[in-house]
Each structure stands twice: as structure tokens, then as C-alpha cells.
Write an enzyme that holds these catalytic residues in place. Sequence first.
Site, short mmCIF file in Angstrom:
data_model
loop_
_atom_site.label_atom_id
_atom_site.label_comp_id
_atom_site.label_asym_id
_atom_site.label_seq_id
_atom_site.Cartn_x
_atom_site.Cartn_y
_atom_site.Cartn_z
N GLU A 114 60.34 10.48 52.80
CA GLU A 114 59.33 11.48 53.14
C GLU A 114 58.51 11.33 51.60
O GLU A 114 59.10 11.66 50.65
CB GLU A 114 60.10 12.79 53.05
CG GLU A 114 59.36 13.96 53.66
CD GLU A 114 58.79 14.92 52.42
OE1 GLU A 114 57.51 14.48 51.95
OE2 GLU A 114 59.48 15.58 51.89
N GLU A 150 46.08 12.13 46.56
CA GLU A 150 47.27 13.12 46.17
C GLU A 150 47.11 13.66 44.84
O GLU A 150 47.58 12.61 43.75
CB GLU A 150 48.87 12.97 46.58
CG GLU A 150 49.60 14.02 46.50
CD GLU A 150 51.07 13.80 46.97
OE1 GLU A 150 51.65 14.60 47.67
OE2 GLU A 150 51.42 12.64 46.88
N CYS A 167 54.47 18.56 48.50
CA CYS A 167 54.00 17.27 49.20
C CYS A 167 53.12 17.75 50.18
O CYS A 167 52.09 16.83 50.77
CB CYS A 167 55.27 16.42 49.65
SG CYS A 167 56.40 17.05 50.69
N LYS A 208 70.56 10.69 43.04
CA LYS A 208 69.81 10.38 41.54
C LYS A 208 68.79 11.45 41.56
O LYS A 208 67.87 11.19 42.32
CB LYS A 208 69.37 8.69 41.74
CG LYS A 208 68.93 8.61 40.20
CD LYS A 208 67.58 8.81 39.87
CE LYS A 208 67.06 8.35 38.48
NZ LYS A 208 65.84 9.22 38.13
#
Length: 493
Positions: free
Chosen positions: A261, A396, A295, A187
Site C-alpha cells: 500500500e 506526493e 497516503c 519492522k
Amino acid sequence: MNANTPITSVIAKRDQDMLISGKRVPAVSGQRFETRNPATGELLANVAQGGAEDVDRAVKAAREALSGPWSRMKPAERQAIMLRLADLVEENWDELAMLDTLDLGAPLSRTRLGKVRAGALLRYYAGQAPLISGETLSNSVPGDVLSHTLKEPIGVVAAINPWNGPIGMSVWKSGPVLATGCTLVMKPAEQTPLSALRFAELCLEAGVPDGVINVVTGLGDAGAALSAHPDVDKIAFTGSTGVGQKIIEAAAPTMKRVTVELGGKSPNIVFADADLDKAVPAAANAVFANAGQICSAGTRLFVQSSIHDEFIERLVEHSRTIRVGDPLDPETQIGPVVSQAQMERILSFIDGAEDEGASPLLGGARKAGEGYDAGYFIEPTIFGNVTDGMTIAREEIFGPVLSAFSFDTVDEVLTRANATSFGLGSGVWTSNLATAHKMARGIKAGSVWVNCYQMLDPGVPFGGYKLSGFGRESGPHHIEEYLETKAVWINLD
């Protein structure tokens, strides 16, 4: 294909369907969603909006493929298919890179560089396929008993991919699936679905049987249905920590194996004895590459006090030279962020930082003017006078925003670097070997780059500590995540 190739020749038709059991199919509902070029706002395609019914038929196709010809292929046969796939991906890389540039906004100069890594990943996993083996074990059971283990594919894998590296993620998630003999329902993120569909077509061309690789395009509800599906055996997710937590919850009732992750708030630490000529541009690239949408970006820059002012001055001057603009221009270094929603989120962090007392040293605004107003461009932004407790130091941002700090000692910076709920990447810049080793052992993160940043290799594991996730991608550790271990006992008496 080149930077001037018209969009209509890259995307053969405006309507893009899913790929299930070897065929392009629309969503059962008939619904579609738009994907647009974040640099111009131009419509790229109307994409099939898959839902729970589409997820169900894709999982069914993957389950059926597990017992078909794919299950009877020898490891060497899977390896041969993967090597053909690697060749096809490289031959078609200009198209794949263009799709990601149009869909994500990443500069073409950046997406084209992914060719080497994609080919290397597929060839690495192809090399792992024939190496999968069990063990003959000794035991203390009375009598003449033989014990050994078998390694078997875990089954149907659901890969839920982020939008910040579309084709790279398609390759990274598919490699261990193909090597181990699993099957896949992928997906892709709704912001960047196009290259995943083209990659799946290349898998078929390489000889991957129908149903082994399936792609369901859709919104968050499709990902949720895939996470909770009772006939999925494993989920491999890359994305935000918040979504990762929801996926783990959805997987719990059926005890699916999960690897995630997730996000990061990575420290990049520069000691006074570092080579500043290398550390300055590397610090900029660590946070501004891909418009900060990585990331493991080095978003917290710690510089030793004795060189702090000089380093930050040089960093600001270097960052002023970074070219932000049209992703199709080969001179562009930073393109737009992926969407208006992402742009607004980043700008809210920037506004909040100033409210909390951080000092903008560079940038701090949406880039405006001719060629920019229709897209989602943000200036490279550097903040000084940041304290460890500020929002931009803790959360973040996933954009081109850097927080700069000063420090004095090794022990101090280790404590501050680890004072985060994340633990994905980290950087250390020093010419002292003892300092490098102490930092590498002391930093709580899955990767520690010394005198470099963001280096990756197919044979080296990548993953996180703490809220940055669990499980590893790349390396032999990655293959193990897709295998079951079965113990076999044979009484020879």
C-alpha cells in the site's frame, strides 16, 4: 495518564530493545539510534539498531513458532487470544496514544481517537478466524474421486510499517497474521518505533505464544534484510512507492508473496451542487489532518468553475482557524511533521511551486516563534493557479500542502483526476446521484468517498490502483492475502 504526564513515565527507560521470541533483546552489534520528539527535539529513547543478524534470529524465531503450540491452536483459541488483546489495547490506549504523540508529533486529540478503530480491527479479525474454510469441489475426472481445498497459513510474514500511523499500523498488520495462524516479524519505521514495541508486549500478555509476534527495530538496512530473507514467505508493506518498488525487487528471487500500500496524489472533487457547508471543512481536513502525512490525503482539490472562487475563499478562511501547535495541548489540531528531513522536503516543494508560477493563498512557510522554533511545524498551505503539469500537482508531498484547480464538466474532471500515476483515494461532493455514480465508476482509485472523506471500516477493503500498490487491507479480502489454497484429491475407487 493525561497530556501533562512526564515523558519519563511513559517511556520506562531511555534504552529500548527489540522483542524477539518473547524477550526484549539488544542488537547483536550493540548499536542504537535515537528517536526524538519532533515538537521539541527532546530525546525520547535510544533504540536497538537491528541489522541482518537480528533479522535472521527474528525470522528463525517466527519459523520455529509456526511448528510450536501456535500451529496446534484451533481457530476459536486464536480468536479468544485476539479478543483479550483487543481488551488490553483499549485498556492501555492512553499510553499507546501518548507514545505516538511523542514519537510522531500527531496531536493527542487525534491519537486518542484511534482507540475505537484499533479495538474494532482486532475484533473484526478475531471474528474472521473461525470462518476460514476450504471447499468441496465437483470435478469431471472419471471414477469416484473427491476433491476439496484446504486453507493454510502462508507462514512467516514480514511487516514493514510507515511512520505516519505507528500503533494503527501495528494493529492493522498483526490482525490477519493472528487470525490465520501465521507468524510475524514487524519492522517499524525508525522515526516511530516505540508503540510497536509496547503493542508486542501486550500481545504476549494476551497469550500470544513467544515468537509469533517479533519486532526488529532498525534503519533501512534492517528492512532490506527482511525483504530479501529466504525464510520469509510474505511481505506486507505500507510506505512510499519508491521503497515499495525496492521491496518487490528484493522479494523476486524467492518469489515471496507481496502486498504493498503505497503513495497517493488523491483528487477531491467538488461540484457546484455540493453542500458547501460540509465540503469546505472536509476539504481542509482531507489534506491537513496529521499534518498532511496520510497516503490518501486529498491533495488535489478540483472545484467546479461556477463556485470555484467562493469555495476557495471559504476554504482559506476556514484553514486560517486551524490550530497548529503543541501536540499535547488538547486544542491543537495539527502538530509538527515527523522530522527535520521531512520538513525540509516539504518546504522544497513549496519553494518550487512558487518558482513554477503557483500562487500561495495561505501559509507557505515553516511556523516560527515561541514554542515552534525547536520543532518541525509547517503552516497549512494552499496554492492557487496550479496547472496539472506542475511538480506539486504530480508528486506526493506528504505534508500540509493543497493544490487547487477549477473544472467545468464531469468528463473533463474525470480525465484530469485520473491523469496521475497514483490511484489510492478520491473524494466526490455532489447532491446528484447520477453524477456520484458516474464519478465512482470512472475514477481509477481504490477508494471513492462520496460526500465524505477518509472513512475507514474493518470490513471494507482499502488499497490502491497503479503506483499506489496492490493487495487490499481490511475486509475478507485481507485475510485471503495470508492464506495458501491447497487442492486435495482422494480416489475413492
